[in-house]
Design a protein around this motif. Sequence first.
Motif, PDB file in Angstrom:
ATOM      1  N   ALA A 120       0.813  -1.216   0.000  1.00 14.41           N
ATOM      2  CA  ALA A 120       0.000   0.000   0.000  1.00 14.41           C
ATOM      3  C   ALA A 120       0.848   1.268   0.000  1.00 14.41           C
ATOM      4  N   LYS A 121       2.122   1.140   0.369  1.00 10.40           N
ATOM      5  CA  LYS A 121       2.984   2.318   0.413  1.00 10.40           C
ATOM      6  C   LYS A 121       3.074   2.975  -0.960  1.00 10.40           C
ATOM      7  N   HIS A 122       3.333   2.172  -1.987  1.00  6.56           N
ATOM      8  CA  HIS A 122       3.421   2.702  -3.353  1.00  6.56           C
ATOM      9  C   HIS A 122       2.085   3.273  -3.787  1.00  6.56           C
ATOM     10  N   MET A 123       0.998   2.621  -3.416  1.00 10.65           N
ATOM     11  CA  MET A 123      -0.325   3.091  -3.817  1.00 10.65           C
ATOM     12  C   MET A 123      -0.640   4.443  -3.192  1.00 10.65           C
ATOM     13  N   VAL A 124      -0.255   4.632  -1.930  1.00  8.64           N
ATOM     14  CA  VAL A 124      -0.478   5.918  -1.268  1.00  8.64           C
ATOM     15  C   VAL A 124       0.326   7.018  -1.966  1.00  8.64           C
ATOM     16  N   GLU A 125       1.555   6.706  -2.339  1.00  2.94           N
ATOM     17  CA  GLU A 125       2.376   7.680  -3.061  1.00  2.94           C
ATOM     18  C   GLU A 125       1.696   8.110  -4.357  1.00  2.94           C
ATOM     19  N   GLN A 126       1.207   7.117  -5.106  1.00  2.00           N
ATOM     20  CA  GLN A 126       0.566   7.423  -6.389  1.00  2.00           C
ATOM     21  C   GLN A 126      -0.748   8.176  -6.187  1.00  2.00           C
ATOM     22  N   ALA A 127      -1.493   7.834  -5.153  1.00  2.00           N
ATOM     23  CA  ALA A 127      -2.732   8.562  -4.862  1.00  2.00           C
ATOM     24  C   ALA A 127      -2.414  10.009  -4.492  1.00  2.00           C
ATOM     25  N   TYR A 128      -1.313  10.215  -3.799  1.00  2.00           N
ATOM     26  CA  TYR A 128      -0.906  11.575  -3.455  1.00  2.00           C
ATOM     27  C   TYR A 128      -0.521  12.352  -4.717  1.00  2.00           C
ATOM     28  N   ARG A 129       0.126  11.685  -5.659  1.00  2.31           N
ATOM     29  CA  ARG A 129       0.445  12.332  -6.936  1.00  2.31           C
ATOM     30  C   ARG A 129      -0.833  12.820  -7.627  1.00  2.31           C
ATOM     31  N   ALA A 130      -1.836  11.940  -7.667  1.00  2.00           N
ATOM     32  CA  ALA A 130      -3.108  12.316  -8.287  1.00  2.00           C
ATOM     33  C   ALA A 130      -3.761  13.470  -7.519  1.00  2.00           C
ATOM     34  N   PHE A 131      -3.675  13.425  -6.183  1.00  2.00           N
ATOM     35  CA  PHE A 131      -4.192  14.514  -5.348  1.00  2.00           C
ATOM     36  C   PHE A 131      -3.478  15.821  -5.675  1.00  2.00           C
ATOM     37  N   ASN A 132      -2.149  15.751  -5.786  1.00  2.00           N
ATOM     38  CA  ASN A 132      -1.357  16.935  -6.094  1.00  2.00           C
ATOM     39  C   ASN A 132      -1.726  17.494  -7.466  1.00  2.00           C
ATOM     40  N   ASP A 133      -1.940  16.590  -8.435  1.00  2.00           N
ATOM     41  CA  ASP A 133      -2.369  17.023  -9.770  1.00  2.00           C
ATOM     42  C   ASP A 133      -3.688  17.788  -9.696  1.00  2.00           C
ATOM     43  N   SER A 134      -4.602  17.289  -8.865  1.00  2.00           N
ATOM     44  CA  SER A 134      -5.901  17.945  -8.723  1.00  2.00           C
ATOM     45  C   SER A 134      -5.750  19.356  -8.156  1.00  2.00           C
ATOM     46  N   ILE A 135      -4.838  19.516  -7.215  1.00  2.00           N
ATOM     47  CA  ILE A 135      -4.629  20.835  -6.620  1.00  2.00           C
ATOM     48  C   ILE A 135      -4.020  21.788  -7.649  1.00  2.00           C
ATOM     49  N   VAL A 136      -3.027  21.320  -8.362  1.00  2.00           N
ATOM     50  CA  VAL A 136      -2.340  22.185  -9.326  1.00  2.00           C
ATOM     51  C   VAL A 136      -3.264  22.560 -10.490  1.00  2.00           C
ATOM     52  N   SER A 137      -4.233  21.702 -10.777  1.00  2.00           N
ATOM     53  CA  SER A 137      -5.170  22.022 -11.860  1.00  2.00           C
ATOM     54  C   SER A 137      -5.986  23.274 -11.557  1.00  2.00           C
ATOM     55  N   LEU A 138      -6.042  23.666 -10.289  1.00  2.00           N
ATOM     56  CA  LEU A 138      -6.792  24.861  -9.895  1.00  2.00           C
ATOM     57  C   LEU A 138      -6.018  26.143 -10.157  1.00  2.00           C
ATOM     58  N   VAL A 139      -4.703  26.023 -10.261  1.00  2.00           N
ATOM     59  CA  VAL A 139      -3.837  27.204 -10.331  1.00  2.00           C
ATOM     60  C   VAL A 139      -4.069  27.962 -11.639  1.00  2.00           C
TER      61      VAL A 139
END
Length: 628
Positions: A120-139
């Motif tokens: 799950a460690k790798h999966m959490v990292e990748q989910a965080y990447r997707a989360f980060n992408d969502s935040i940056v899409s607002l900029v």
Amino acid sequence: MVVTLLCAVLFVYLYWQQTSRQEPTLVFNYEHAFVSNYKKPQPPQWTWECVNQRCERRHVTTASSSSHKQPKLQSLATCGMLCGSTQLWPQPTGPVTLGTRAVTFNHLQMQLVTLVAGPAKHMVEQAYRAFNDSIVSLVQRADYVKDRPDIKKFTVKVTVSHPEIVRLKLDTSEGYNVVVKVQNDEIVANVTAKTFFGARHGLETLSQLIWWDEYVPGGGSLRVLKGATVQDAPAFPYRGLMLDTSRNFMSIDTLKRVLVAMAASKLNVFHWHITDSQSFPLVVPAYPEFSKTGSYGPDMTYSPEEVRGLVEFARLRGIRVLLEVDTPAHAGNGWTWGPKEGLGELAVCVNEKPWNIYCGEPPCGQLNPDNPAVYTVLENLYKYLLDLTGEREIFHIGGDEVNLECWAQHLQKNIVTNNYTDLHDLWGDFTLKAINRLHQANGGTKVPHVIVWSSKLSQRPYISKYLDKSNVVVQSWGASQWTDTPDLIADGYKVILSHVDAWYLDCGFGRWRETGEAACDPYRPWQTVYSHRPWQQFHLPKNQIMGGEVCLWSEQVDESSVDARLWPRAAAFAERVWTDPQLDVATFNIHEDVYTRLNTHRDRLVARGIGAEALWPQWCSQNPGMCL
């Protein structure tokens, strides 16, 4: 010898320390490459004021002249987040408390801190990447990172108590808790869940507590609430979206957009109707003739690598993929190569005319129930689908709209001994053989939940004879007023609901052919999708309802229009099966809060690259409550 003994003791001690110590805390920073279309800052024309839990628009120049001083300006986004509604979609099922103050930050200040071991460690990292992408899409302004924000750091802490769970099942916990608070000059967001899948949903909710405020001096900045607590878990374990890519081909990139929007709406099953009588775009290495004879072209196929990549893309977003090769009907083009390979006729009535005698829409085609090779091919095909997706809890075999006249003509034409006085029994025998071959393909182990479309075979008196209620689930797609769903539940079957009069998103676009019934009307607006609550309206027990699925058949849609056909209507469905909000069956009125939250969610989807259609004129967004 003494030195050797000491070295051995030291080695054992160090090895014990290494294997027994706790997994180190992961501190993960991820910087996104900017892809947004930035806006040039303009002087504010409007400001919004929170009055009685509603944002009211004020003209900046008018307010200035009346007060003789520049008013404190507030953007609509900030007013909406701090005034009344939660702006979360779907609405959480548990208690929610949101602060009324916010702070600015930039995405470079964000970091993930987690104590997750195992896969799950790798999966959490990748989910965080997707989360980060969502935040940056607002900029909306690239150089905003040069400004001085209100905080020094934004820490996202993710805790998963069962990191060994890496595949989604019906009984997998998808609940989560989110707590956002300020600690000194730092925002700390704690996301806790039993499984990765709950944590992923928590990250999605956290992303919805963040917005872009274009009124921040300098040209705008990201904002986040200073305090928030959210407790949430879904109402149903199966929250599906079915997309047909056989009538019109859709690229992998398009399907990824669908998955991104599904994850944003917390849908968790992508039902991929990948083949039909029109085309067979799936590449099957053991049977290359499927795609060679059945695809629209060599550039309109899905390779094993592409499918596996999409399955993993979906899994990291909390979504399982069901690949459906519909049989015995809906099987024409792509199944014609049997004689050439010495397997005999695998399909009959293929491209037969006049088509309306042999199938529901052109072109026709059904598998040959009299050919033993058909079942061997099916078993190998099922094994391939199981291996591609890794999905062994749920499997969809199709099974609807069998045309008995097609089989009757085939049996008569080929002088085949017909021992059936009712060809529904031939259909039932085919289904039993297909399910048995599915279990063989699964290594001799029963697939716990075999899904079939509702049909004549799933009605009395045939259903109890051919469909085992212990492991067959019926996807009930008929109109909600039909007796299909209540009868299935009364007979003890579990169901997935996809009622055509509410959750079919392809309806209402007119005829695509001149003869026969070629359209289901009328159009299903998002309000119809949202208000459909059959377990309340028809007094159905929820314990036999696995969940629901919204469907988009592609006779009149391709990848250029699929976003608008799905969204935001599929998001309206998502709140129905995640939150299942109460419904006033007397008036069917929808609260103002639902309109504003769904519009905010639609804007979110657009920011993430989804071509979602508009809900209403923009004036309605700028003047909450005035259009209802």
